[in-house]
Design a protein around this motif. Structure first.
Motif, short mmCIF file in Angstrom:
data_model
loop_
_atom_site.label_atom_id
_atom_site.label_comp_id
_atom_site.label_asym_id
_atom_site.label_seq_id
_atom_site.Cartn_x
_atom_site.Cartn_y
_atom_site.Cartn_z
N ASP A 255 -10.06 -10.56 -41.12
CA ASP A 255 -10.12 -10.30 -42.56
C ASP A 255 -8.74 -10.50 -43.20
N TYR B 229 -8.14 -14.19 -43.42
CA TYR B 229 -8.90 -14.81 -44.52
C TYR B 229 -8.25 -14.52 -45.86
N CYS C 97 -5.21 -16.59 -46.18
CA CYS C 97 -5.61 -18.00 -46.33
C CYS C 97 -5.97 -18.29 -47.78
N VAL D 232 -13.83 -18.66 -42.19
CA VAL D 232 -12.47 -18.27 -41.83
C VAL D 232 -11.89 -19.20 -40.77
N CYS E 83 -9.15 -21.65 -41.81
CA CYS E 83 -7.80 -21.20 -42.13
C CYS E 83 -6.81 -21.73 -41.09
N TYR F 51 -6.10 -19.66 -37.87
CA TYR F 51 -7.24 -19.08 -37.17
C TYR F 51 -7.16 -19.31 -35.66
N LEU G 124 -16.91 -13.17 -43.16
CA LEU G 124 -15.81 -14.09 -42.94
C LEU G 124 -16.23 -15.43 -42.34
N PRO H 174 -18.47 -16.72 -46.54
CA PRO H 174 -17.27 -15.89 -46.62
C PRO H 174 -16.97 -15.46 -48.05
#
Length: 256
Positions: free
Chosen positions: A128, A131, A134, A151, A154, A157, A190, A194
């Motif tokens: 979270d 995200y 990001c 997510v 990103c 990630y 996510l 998302p």
């Protein structure tokens, strides 16, 4: 005296009967156990180890193919049946125990008493935060606001996934299957849709683990039933059958 061809025919019939019995009795619970153990919820909370234990059952199922190597004995036939039966009973018991514990932990109000639930919540918070960062780093849109599809898009990630790969995969599976987000509390989704919010995923996972507990109980009960039936079957059927089989082979001057 029996001719060699008749002896070979008797051996083939015995091997076919042995194979048919094992496949009829143990292939259904093997498929049932694999389906149970490879489910995402049971796989995460119970681990892969019990799936590997099922290889012992596979060894029992290939025993009939050894008829061509040596004459089956009473002990060999017993092992070919007892090993898969005991394996399924053990696997069913362990799945039953682990799914019960995991479901109770997920339904409990506390978030950090159970190590697996705690780690899952920490992994969700890491994703979270990733995200949120990001979305904050993205350049201002020239037209309609742009959202990432997951997510996983990103940049950081895959770096975070080195520490949370197992947890990220399971959290993503929860969002794919259920309209939820977060573990202990309702949160932002996510991986799927998302940015939207959903209820906590714990009750959904707990319900599926309860179903897994029921399936594990069925597997264990079936295995125990087979074990109980084997005891009189060995005395009344198996031993006399093996003695007649040995007598028929010894009656031939060319038993092999």
């Amino acid at each position: 005296m029996k001719e060699p061809e008749e002896v070979r025919r008797l051996q083939r019939r015995f091997a076919v009967g042995h194979t048919a019995f094992l496949f009829i009795v143990f292939l259904p619970p093997l498929a049932f156990a694999l389906q149970l153990g490879l489910g995402p919820d049971v796989l995460y909370f119970a681990g892969r180890g019990l799936v590997l234990v099922l290889t012992a059952a596979l060894l029992g199922l290939i025993c009939p193919f050894m008829h061509t190597c040596f004459r089956p004995t009473n002990r060999f036939l017993l092992v070919s049946v007892w090993v898969p039966a005991a394996t399924f009973a053990f696997v069913g018991f362990m799945y039953r125990h682990r799914t019960s514990e995991a479901a109770a932990a997920l339904r409990a109000p506390s978030c950090f008493d159970d190590p697996a639930k705690k780690r899952l919540q920490i992994a969700y918070l890491a994703a979270d935060e990733l995200y949120g960062a990001c979305m904050a780093w993205r350049p201002p849109p020239t037209g309609a606001p742009q959202e990432v599809d997951s997510v996983t898009e990103c940049p950081e990630y895959h770096v975070a996934a080195r520490d949370w790969d197992k947890e990220f995969h399971y959290l993503a599976s929860l969002e794919r299957r259920f309209p939820c987000g977060g573990v202990c509390y309702a949160g932002r989704r996510l991986w799927v849709d998302p940015g939207t919010y959903g209820s906590s995923c714990s009750p959904f996972a707990a319900q599926w683990l309860i179903m897994g507990h029921t399936q594990a109980s069925v597997l264990m009960g079936y295995s125990i039933f087979i074990i109980v039936v084997l005891i009189p079957s060995h005395m009344l059927l198996l031993s006399p059958m093996v003695r007649r089989y040995d007598h028929a082979l010894h009656a031939s001057p060319h038993p092999f």
